[in-house]
Design an enzyme around this catalytic site. Sequence first.
Site, PDB file in Angstrom:
ATOM      1  CG  ASP A   1      -2.411   0.647   1.375  1.00 26.70           C
ATOM      2  OD1 ASP A   1      -2.417   1.375  -0.130  1.00 26.70           O
ATOM      3  OD2 ASP A   1      -2.666   0.332   2.426  1.00 26.70           O
TER       4      ASP A   1
ATOM      5  CG  ASP B   1      -9.504   2.752  -0.506  1.00 25.47           C
ATOM      6  OD1 ASP B   1      -8.588   1.958  -0.484  1.00 25.47           O
ATOM      7  OD2 ASP B   1      -8.894   3.342   0.570  1.00 25.47           O
TER       8      ASP B   1
HETATM    9  C1  GLA Z   1      -5.779   2.044   2.214  1.00 26.64           C
HETATM   10  C2  GLA Z   1      -6.187   1.026   0.774  1.00 26.64           C
HETATM   11  C3  GLA Z   1      -6.866  -0.134   1.735  1.00 26.64           C
HETATM   12  C4  GLA Z   1      -6.472  -0.776   3.456  1.00 26.64           C
HETATM   13  C5  GLA Z   1      -6.053   0.799   4.431  1.00 26.64           C
HETATM   14  C6  GLA Z   1      -5.130  -0.296   5.662  1.00 26.64           C
HETATM   15  O1  GLA Z   1      -6.400   2.974   2.437  1.00 26.64           O
HETATM   16  O2  GLA Z   1      -6.687   1.201   0.536  1.00 26.64           O
HETATM   17  O3  GLA Z   1      -7.572  -1.246   1.163  1.00 26.64           O
HETATM   18  O4  GLA Z   1      -5.916  -1.131   3.156  1.00 26.64           O
HETATM   19  O5  GLA Z   1      -5.378   1.510   3.339  1.00 26.64           O
HETATM   20  O6  GLA Z   1      -5.137   0.743   6.083  1.00 26.64           O
END
Ligand code: GLA
Length: 768
Positions: A475, A537
């Site tokens: 990420d 997301d």
């Molecule tokens: C980001 C990612 C999510 C998750 C969060 C965790 O927002 O897109 O899928 O992994 O971080 O903090």
Amino acid sequence: MSIKVTDGLFRLETAETSYVFRVNEMGHLEQIHYGRKLPEGDIESLRHKHELTHGSAVLYDEEKDSSYCLEEIPLEWSGVGKGDFRVTPIEVKLPDNSFTCDFVFENYSLQSGAPAMHTLPSAAGNGAETLVVTLKDKAFSVYADLYYSVYEAENVITRRCVLRSDEEETVLIKKIMSYSIDLPDRNYTVITLSGGWISEANTIERRLETGMLVNESTSFSQHRNNPAVALVANGATEETGDVYGFNLIYGGNHQTSVELSPVGLVRVTGGLNPYCFLWELHKGESFETPEAVLTYSMNGKNGMSQNFHAFVQNQVVRGEWQKKERPILINNWEANFFQFRQNSLLRLAKRGKRLGCELFVLDDGWFGDRNTDTAGLGDYAVNRKKLPDGLEGLSQRINRCGMKFGLWFEPENVNDNSNLYRAHPEWAIQRPNRKASLGRHQKMLNLTMPEVRDYIVENVTQILDHCSISYVKWDMNRKVSDFEDGTFLHRYMIGYYDVLSRIFRERPWILLEGCASGGGRFDLGHLCFAQQIWASDDTDPVERLKIQGGLSLFYPISTMGAHLSMAPHQQTLRDTPLFTRFAVAAFGAFGLELDPSDLKPVERKTVASLLEQYRKIRKTCQFGRFSRIETGNRNIVQWQAQDEEKTVILRVKTMVPAAQRNDYLTVTGLKPDALYHLKEIGNPLFLHRFGGLMKHILPIKLKPNGFILRTVDKYMKMDDFAESYTASGAQLMAGIRLHRSFIGTGFSDKMHMQGDYSAILIEIAEEK
Ligand code: GLA
């Protein structure tokens, strides 16, 4: 041979396209044709004609040719200060302190394959042939090597430029693009994918008028503007007409300019964004630009997409998962956020396993003091309070449940409140004279520093090599700030690719999913390492139709992380049917993003049965030939995936009108004479969807929200009508009249009882 060179004429041939240019009388590379495949022969009809010039033109060399004006010539490369006033692919300050430069043909070479790049990832070169044309500035020993790699089967030509200097004095590069090409004007619409967090990849269509359209990013992230761009000729549709596509194998700051000049030439030039960029090139050094990917199709937008999909699957994505069906995963993020313990994770994993999941992914919150997003980032020591048996213990137990184990990392960032930052504040990107600006409470680590890269590689590999980890979610949850300049940003990307390469090239068994606050980093640079990327997301399937549909223009379905989550959705509060959430995610690298115990028992049973059916169509959905089907109805989105074994069709109605009209299903690509069986995958009807309407069809009076109906709704469902036909390919392709949809006059078991946001999934297989 896909590259032929005769008397200064270069012909690059793919299965369905030709790319032709020549060295003209002045030594410039003149673009002749890029488009549909042409037989070899005289190019006179294609060549640019210039008997006279426009009144205000600057003539390149009046003595030699009083009508030769660079501004009017279709070129493969250009310079500055010699009469071409269109957007230039290069701005360099030469030893005479001037930006005037003029690149002319020096020599060329051919090689099989595609030479690997030194600093950046590039396409694999399988089956490719490469032409390198060297241009030299007329006044200085500065060379531009233009690389053309021809991928015959995929109908792709990649281009990049390497700039070299033999000058004693330093040359300053202000701008250097990967390619430049001039095409005839065809009344183009320019498509870009633009948006933001939880609203990635909106398909933006803009008519190209005289002037320039620029698609760029200044923040690494492609949430705002993905590097991919398409030019759709007037009248082209999904299935027909001329479409050009351009993309970059690069995830840093990018820029693509599309300029329609007053004389009716369209220049497209793309590469590194010159934003804040100044690179010193010393004697003997070279600078390589990212590799750009060009394709053309006469079969509409789908033709372009299919070229890109094949190219990405064959030449960009790597590792053992390159062409393997993606495991059905269950990710604990939306189920737990930061609140979990070993036992709760194990329970979640077991529930996922019972539904048919194959991989359990532990997301954020497993290390250091990471109990909120304000602390712990950078410290990859497991949190023993949450996971007393460590990652080794957890991963072994997950494996014993019959599932693979995957883990989340965000190695490029650090919280101030972390041991790493306390020990090494100098590793964070910040200016000594300014207060740093944070993004999601964190700073970025300086990946241009070798010791920072070593720290990340050591920490991540130490975990990967001591636990049984088959999947990594990498990420990156902030945009860059407080940087030195644009060259620093490019050096950051070089450092980033070094880290990815050291970790993942040596561990090809790991399935890597890229992520950047959702789909902030959906690009071909990342896909050289990550086999899939979390697309957004936003897990609402109606939104995902736009996001995955937009991405599908340039990226294959197998690369798009897509999960079934709970509704009402966290991002929109929209309540969507379970089947639609499943069916849209089925056209992606599928997973669950929920706690199954939050589902009703009947929903759990339904999900288990859908996952079982999904396993049979997964290969087709992820790797089949993908098309977006035009239905002529704005409220219907239809996608199709097809391989030798099956055709799978997804059809979603976003809004239904009252008095629904007759419904037709369009099918393409079948063999006309073969016999097929078409069947709809069972679509559940849950009682709660009908609310108070239930009382009209029940034989006895029951309160819609009363105990009995609530209990029935928990444990029982009905099945919607499912279409099923056996017919020839020709007949099915003539269009299928579907059974009617609900029109408010009652209930029939021969009609579709689906409303807004409803989906159907259809499977077609040849009768053997
Ligand atoms: C980001 C990612 C999510 C998750 C969060 C965790 O927002 O897109 O899928 O992994 O971080 O903090």
